[in-house]
Design a protein around this motif. Structure first.
Motif, short mmCIF file in Angstrom:
data_model
loop_
_atom_site.label_atom_id
_atom_site.label_comp_id
_atom_site.label_asym_id
_atom_site.label_seq_id
_atom_site.Cartn_x
_atom_site.Cartn_y
_atom_site.Cartn_z
N SER A 85 -2.67 19.21 29.94
CA SER A 85 -2.02 17.90 29.82
C SER A 85 -0.76 18.02 28.98
O SER A 85 -0.68 18.86 28.07
N LYS A 86 0.21 17.17 29.26
CA LYS A 86 1.43 17.12 28.47
C LYS A 86 1.36 16.01 27.41
O LYS A 86 2.34 15.72 26.74
N ASP A 87 0.20 15.40 27.27
CA ASP A 87 0.00 14.31 26.34
C ASP A 87 -0.44 14.85 24.98
O ASP A 87 -1.52 15.43 24.85
N LYS A 148 21.48 15.99 18.98
CA LYS A 148 22.73 15.29 18.73
C LYS A 148 22.81 13.92 19.42
O LYS A 148 23.32 12.96 18.84
N ILE A 149 22.33 13.84 20.65
CA ILE A 149 22.50 12.61 21.41
C ILE A 149 21.50 11.53 20.98
O ILE A 149 20.36 11.84 20.62
N LYS A 150 21.91 10.29 21.03
CA LYS A 150 21.04 9.17 20.63
C LYS A 150 20.19 8.69 21.80
O LYS A 150 19.02 8.37 21.64
N SER A 151 20.81 8.61 22.97
CA SER A 151 20.09 8.12 24.15
C SER A 151 19.52 9.32 24.92
O SER A 151 20.21 9.94 25.73
N LYS A 152 18.27 9.64 24.64
CA LYS A 152 17.65 10.81 25.25
C LYS A 152 16.96 10.44 26.57
O LYS A 152 16.54 9.29 26.74
N PRO A 153 16.86 11.39 27.49
CA PRO A 153 16.19 11.12 28.78
C PRO A 153 14.78 10.60 28.57
O PRO A 153 14.03 11.12 27.74
N LYS A 154 14.41 9.58 29.34
CA LYS A 154 13.12 8.93 29.15
C LYS A 154 12.03 9.47 30.06
O LYS A 154 10.86 9.15 29.88
N PHE A 189 8.28 19.88 20.85
CA PHE A 189 9.54 19.14 20.68
C PHE A 189 9.53 17.87 21.52
O PHE A 189 10.22 16.89 21.18
N ILE A 190 8.78 17.88 22.62
CA ILE A 190 8.64 16.70 23.45
C ILE A 190 7.18 16.50 23.80
O ILE A 190 6.38 17.44 23.76
N SER A 191 6.83 15.27 24.12
CA SER A 191 5.48 14.96 24.58
C SER A 191 5.58 13.80 25.55
O SER A 191 6.57 13.05 25.57
N LYS A 192 4.55 13.66 26.36
CA LYS A 192 4.53 12.60 27.36
C LYS A 192 3.37 11.66 27.07
O LYS A 192 2.23 12.08 26.92
N GLY A 193 3.68 10.37 26.98
CA GLY A 193 2.65 9.38 26.72
C GLY A 193 1.94 8.96 27.99
O GLY A 193 2.23 9.44 29.09
N SER A 194 1.00 8.02 27.85
CA SER A 194 0.22 7.57 29.00
C SER A 194 1.08 6.85 30.04
O SER A 194 0.72 6.76 31.20
N ASN A 196 3.96 7.98 30.88
CA ASN A 196 4.82 9.06 31.37
C ASN A 196 6.23 9.04 30.77
O ASN A 196 7.10 9.76 31.25
N ARG A 197 6.45 8.24 29.74
CA ARG A 197 7.73 8.25 29.04
C ARG A 197 7.71 9.35 27.98
O ARG A 197 6.72 9.59 27.31
N LEU A 198 8.83 10.03 27.87
CA LEU A 198 8.93 11.13 26.92
C LEU A 198 9.22 10.62 25.51
O LEU A 198 9.94 9.65 25.32
N SER A 199 8.63 11.31 24.56
CA SER A 199 8.98 11.07 23.15
C SER A 199 9.43 12.41 22.57
O SER A 199 9.01 13.48 23.02
#
Length: 203
Positions: A85-87, A148-154, A189-194, A196-199
């Motif tokens: 799982s990526k969660d 660096k970027i504020k608006s990261k891919p979701k 560095f990244i994780s996926k919630g239930s 499917n949005r990345l944090s």
């Protein structure tokens, strides 16, 4: 040593086949999952796959089912448990289970079936490209940009497209981009919630 793999299919998605293992796969499917690839169903023609469809649609319902099955089989000896799982929500539970066994790492979360090893001493954070300096450079470029970027891919697809744009004229292959994303998951560095949005946890 036997291997038990608990697959969060709702979270992983696009899983086409399951390689043979000395153990068993437990594939957990969400109540709203409409279809499963034929190749996945036919990848094992014996009793090494157990399908579990979740009847409820509550938040984290599938995760709790996986936790139940992990507890159900935890008393079995000489079994290595993997949660595919990526969660990251599974990580505190995995840490707790391993601590109750004196720190022995008998449960691991993985993000690709390639991480499965019958050798329980092999850390699941190892990547097939970890020692590739060229790969490290590409991954570090991505990390520096994401920091660096504020608006990261979701979403994961949006992240892959974003990484591809960073390659410029080099045109990184889809395989390299996918490996970078998998490594970001492994390194937490990244994780996926239930949903499917990345944090992101990039400092």
């Amino acid at each position: 040593m036997k291997v038990y793999v608990y697959i969060d299919y709702e979270n992983m998605g696009k899983l086409e086949s399951l390689p043979p293992i000395d153990g068993k796969y437990f594939v957990f499917i969400g109540a709203e999952q409409k279809s499963i690839p034929t190749s996945l169903v036919l990848s094992q023609n014996d009793n090494t796959i157990e399908w579990q469809r979740i009847s409820g649609t509550g938040k984290n319902a599938l995760d709790f089912h996986i936790a139940y099955f992990l507890a159900k089989h935890d008393s079995e000896k000489e079994v290595m448990h993997y949660i595919l799982s990526k969660d990251q929500g599974f990580d505190p539970l995995i840490h707790f289970v391993n601590q109750t066994k004196g720190g022995e790492e008998c449960v691991k979360r993985i993000v690709t079936l390639e991480d499965i090893s019958n050798d329980s001493s092999t850390c699941c954070n190892n990547s097939k490209r970890t020692d590739d300096e060229s790969f490290k450079e590409k991954r570090d470029i991505v990390l520096k940009n994401l920091k660096k970027i504020k608006s990261k891919p979701k979403s994961e697809d949006a992240l892959k497209k974003h990484i591809q744009t960073l390659s410029g004229s080099d045109k990184w292959s889809e395989e390299i981009v996918s490996d970078i994303v998998e490594d970001l998951y492994r390194q937490r560095f990244i994780s996926k919630g239930s949903n499917n949005r990345l944090s992101y946890s990039i400092k």
